[in-house]
Design an enzyme around this catalytic site. Structure first.
Site, PDB file in Angstrom:
ATOM      1  CB  THR A  68      -0.645  -0.216   1.262  1.00 34.82           C
ATOM      2  OG1 THR A  68      -0.142   0.480   2.579  1.00 34.82           O
ATOM      3  CG2 THR A  68      -1.886  -1.350   1.020  1.00 34.82           C
ATOM      4  CB  THR A  91       1.642   5.322   4.021  1.00 32.23           C
ATOM      5  OG1 THR A  91       0.501   6.698   3.206  1.00 32.23           O
ATOM      6  CG2 THR A  91       2.420   5.898   4.861  1.00 32.23           C
ATOM      7  CB  CYS A  92       2.961   0.192   4.374  1.00 32.09           C
ATOM      8  SG  CYS A  92       1.645   0.438   4.663  1.00 32.09           S
ATOM      9  CB  SER A  93       5.260   0.360  -0.916  1.00 28.87           C
ATOM     10  OG  SER A  93       4.153  -0.782  -0.779  1.00 28.87           O
TER      11      SER A  93
END
Length: 172
Positions: free
Chosen positions: A58, A60-62
């Site tokens: 996703t 923000t996570c990536s």
């Protein structure tokens, strides 16, 4: 029903996670079986950062959260951190694939919490069913020293203000 949110001074719950140890020879399409990461066994006498992402792959996570810990792994380790653990409420197979794609190598342990048992024990789950994701972790970072929580940073809104690598470094 989620537990009360973990706080500084609490003992980290002894709920195992699922992960595939880093192997530089493992191909992207390899389907290596995850093994158990037993929290109390592994973290007794050690210092660790455990950070959680709502979803691998996703934005923000990536793009922010995980890369920040990969880029700052050496700085964190120079401050006494033995383990950097990324947790998500998905299985260890997905976390292994995500780790290979994002390049976590041996810097960050990519651990699955497929049933959300660990994040629930921390009191840090959220229901993203309306968005098609089900029960997931909140975005957070915890510093644990010999099983005792020394820092808890839970994001109040989207982004990585209190749960990012820089915020954790500032607390060490």
């Amino acid at each position: 029903m989620a537990s009360e949110q973990i706080k500084v001074g609490d003992i980290i719950p002894d709920v195992p996670l699922s992960y595939v140890p880093y192997d530089p020879k493992e191909e992207l399409k390899a389907c290596t079986r995850p093994i158990s990461f037993k929290i109390h066994e592994q973290l007794k006498g050690k210092k660790a950062v455990i950070f959680a992402i709502p979803g691998p792959f996703t934005p923000t996570c990536s793009e922010q959260h995980v890369p920040g810990f990969i880029e700052n792994a050496d700085k964190l380790k120079s401050k006494g951190i033995n383990y950097i653990i990324c947790v998500s409420c998905v299985d260890g197979f997905i976390m292994n694939a995500f780790g290979k794609v994002i390049g976590s190598t041996d810097k960050v342990i990519m651990a699955g919490d497929g049933s959300a048992a660990f994040c629930n024990a921390l009191g840090l789950t959220q229901d993203l069913t309306k968005g098609g994701m089900g029960i997931r972790s909140k975005r957070f970072a915890i510093v644990v020293n010999d099983l005792v929580v020394e820092y808890v940073g839970v994001e109040p809104a989207p982004g990585t203000t209190v749960s990012g690598a820089e915020a954790v470094l500032a607390k060490l």
